[in-house]
Every structure is written in C-alpha cells, then in structure tokens.
Design an enzyme around this catalytic site. Sequence first.
Site, PDB file in Angstrom:
ATOM      1  N   ASP A   8      -5.971   8.053   1.134  1.00 58.57           N
ATOM      2  CA  ASP A   8      -4.870   7.676   1.601  1.00 58.57           C
ATOM      3  C   ASP A   8      -4.053   6.218   2.462  1.00 58.57           C
ATOM      4  OD1 ASP A   8      -2.132   7.644   1.990  1.00 58.57           O
ATOM      5  OD2 ASP A   8      -1.609   9.173   2.069  1.00 58.57           O
ATOM      6  N   ASP A 121      -1.298   2.817  -3.121  1.00 63.14           N
ATOM      7  CA  ASP A 121      -2.341   2.979  -1.906  1.00 63.14           C
ATOM      8  C   ASP A 121      -3.197   4.129  -1.528  1.00 63.14           C
ATOM      9  OD1 ASP A 121       0.131   4.441  -0.908  1.00 63.14           O
ATOM     10  OD2 ASP A 121      -0.087   4.983   0.998  1.00 63.14           O
ATOM     11  N   GLU A 122      -2.956   5.410  -2.233  1.00 63.73           N
ATOM     12  CA  GLU A 122      -4.142   6.203  -2.481  1.00 63.73           C
ATOM     13  C   GLU A 122      -4.622   6.122  -4.099  1.00 63.73           C
ATOM     14  OE1 GLU A 122      -1.630   9.629  -2.805  1.00 63.73           O
ATOM     15  OE2 GLU A 122      -1.098   8.717  -1.152  1.00 63.73           O
TER      16      GLU A 122
END
Length: 380
Positions: A8, A121-122
């Site tokens: 993350d 973003d993960e």
Amino acid sequence: MRIIAHLDMDAFFASIEERDNARFAGRPIVVGSDPEGGKGRGVVSTANYAARAYGIRSALPISTAWRYSEAARKKGLPPAVFLEVNMRKYGEVSERIMEIVRAHVPPDADGVILVEQSSVDEASFELSFAGSYEKAERIAREIKKEIKEKERLTATIGIGPNKLIAKIASDRQKPDGLTVVSEAAAEKFLEPLSIRTIPGVGPKAEERFLEKGMRTVRDAKRLTKAELTTMMGKWGAELYEKLRGRSDAPIVLDSVQKSIGEQTTFDEDIPVNGKLKDRKLLEAALAALAADVHKRLRREIAAGAPFKAFRSIGITVRFSDFTTKTRSVTLKEPVAASDTTAQKTIQFQALRLFMPFMDRRENPLHKAIRLLGVKVERFK
DNA sequence: TCTGGGGTCCTAGGACCC
DNA sequence: TCTGGGGTCCTAGGACCC
C-alpha cells in the site's frame, strides 16, 4: 505454506506531488477537488502526513479541509497546498511500481506472475515461494528499498497467510512500515481490532454490530455462523471465517472491466423550473458525458480490452437533497463502439432516460439537480 | 462537516417462459 | 375458484472500496 503480501503506497497522490514540487517540501499537501476559496464542493482525495496533523484526511469535504488549513494559518502554522488530482501522472507512477513488485515475484508453474493490483496504489502478491516468513520479509524489504530508490516514494507492506491478513497488516504501521503476521498469530492479531477493519464491513454493517454492543472482532466472534448469515445475508458465512483470520480468496489477475461511466457535480445545483436555459444546460451536460464515455470506451478497446460493444446505457441523477436515482435500458442488440452512431445512441438513450426528471413525472417537487452521470455496461 | 469520481457486487421484485 | 416451481433476464437501489 501460503504467504501473501499486500503493498500500500503511503499517501500516494500527495507523496508524488511532494516529490515533484521541491518548493512544497515539508508543507501540508492536499490533493483533491478545487477548494475555490472554501466554496468548492468536492472532497479530499489524499492528504500527506503534515496535512493530516491538521485533521485533513481522505474523503473530507474540501471546504472543511480549507477551513482547517485557515485555522492553522491563523495560529502561525503553514497553510496547506491544495492541488488538483493528476490521474495520468499517478497512473504512470503506479505502473512502474507494479513492475518493481512483479520483478520480485517469480512465475508460478503455469508461467503466471501472481500479482493482483487492487487499485492504483495497492497490490496483493504471492510470496509462498519464499518458504518462510523470514525470507518473505527480506523480499518485502527489497521491494520497499527499490521503490524508495527508483521512485523516491515510500510503501507499507503487510505479510500474512492470506490476502485478508496481509491487507489488514499493511494498515497497522504507516508510513514506510512492514508488518508480518504469521498464520499462527493471525487470529489473535485480529481480535482487539475494530470490526470495521475487516474489508467489506462498512459504516452500515458496523452500526448493526454496535447495536448489539459489539465493536471489536473479538465481540463479533460471539455470533454463530447462522446468526451472521441472518444478519449479513450470503456474506455472513465468509465473514465468520474472516473474523477468525481465515480466507482462501485467491490472487486474481486483472479482471475484465464491467462498466465505463462518467459523472459530474455542478458548481451550483441546476434548477428544474421549465426555463429553457437550465434545460439546455442539463441536456448539454448529458451530451458531453455521453461523448466522454464513448471516447473512453473506444480508448479501452484500442488498448486491448476484450470487448468491442455494449448493450446497456444508464444514467444517474442526484438532487440537491442528495437523493440519487438511476435509470437504465438494455438494448436488444449490442452496439459496437466503432459504429458511427454509437455516440449518438448513448446520447439519445441518456437523454430519453433523463426526460422524466425534468417534469412532474419523476420530479414532482422540481428539486434542483446536483449531479448527472452516464455509463455503459454489458459489454460484448 | 456537507458530502467527488471511478468502480464492483449483492438483493429483490417483476416479466416471461417452460 | 382460488391459483406451482424454477430459471433467466432486466431494473433499481444500496453497501462498499480506493
């Protein structure tokens, strides 16, 4: 032994802007919609840690963020820098980060690199090949180090026996953290946490647990599988397992997109009063959304999406009181995005679905309109 | 406080068919 | 005269996620 990691990125959008604008170094940064001097209607997308110290966080109304920043300024603290979302840039950074992750995950027996990008973003990915949590942790540190060196950004990684534990672990120590939770430790790790930390348990579900006097995972574990199913529907059985740290959800590669839509919130609500000017405004907004949706659909297809036509068109109408209505229609035959009339079809159907909202039929109180949206789905 | 924009998945009811 | 059951498709709404 199954070992899964979840990565993350820390305050992703804000960190990229901070990195790219040296003059903002150390300043509170808020990425989101235009605050318009405190009158803006959007929300905060991402705030960096300096801005979070002012109480500014994701999903906060941008107008509230503006007030918090002003309050800080009056106390002699630096005001926040407000920046618009630059999705194209973040997407490019995201691709490079995912490549770094993929480079550390060897292909499985079928030659597939098991990295699941769950958002910009993960990502969750396989580390079972490492064979031990110690080795998995070393690989995670290498990934963090490489992201820091190549992108000058920090990431937080969680490691666990499944996607659920890895994701929750990645949320424990931020920013720039690394948390390892072994299979043996997973159940006890979850017990003191809020029920809300379980992905899928949102505000509504949390409220229902609170009504029963249950706040933590430990509390919720008093419920039987049958009780949870009564409470949550089909999902209850899965939740029962999750509360105990168990989940067999596989790493899935990029799934096929199921809908493409665009929506816009007006700077000011548009009255529905029969005036030609406002009627034209709404129709023009709908036509523009239809054109944008069509353009994006064509772009997706050009980029290799596994479909070329759509069958269904839908609209969203949000009124000044925030009540939201949707209408949709499924056509008998799919419409190819490349058809010369495809854009006209989206526009025509969207307008047709919207018509009743302009008069007494669907809008008897003539409530003003805050947002319009258009989407296409049922791809073929 | 006053609520974006992009999505996914689930549920429930009605139409329709066998 | 008192009305089955199951499956599929469609529509609308809602919860949830980032």
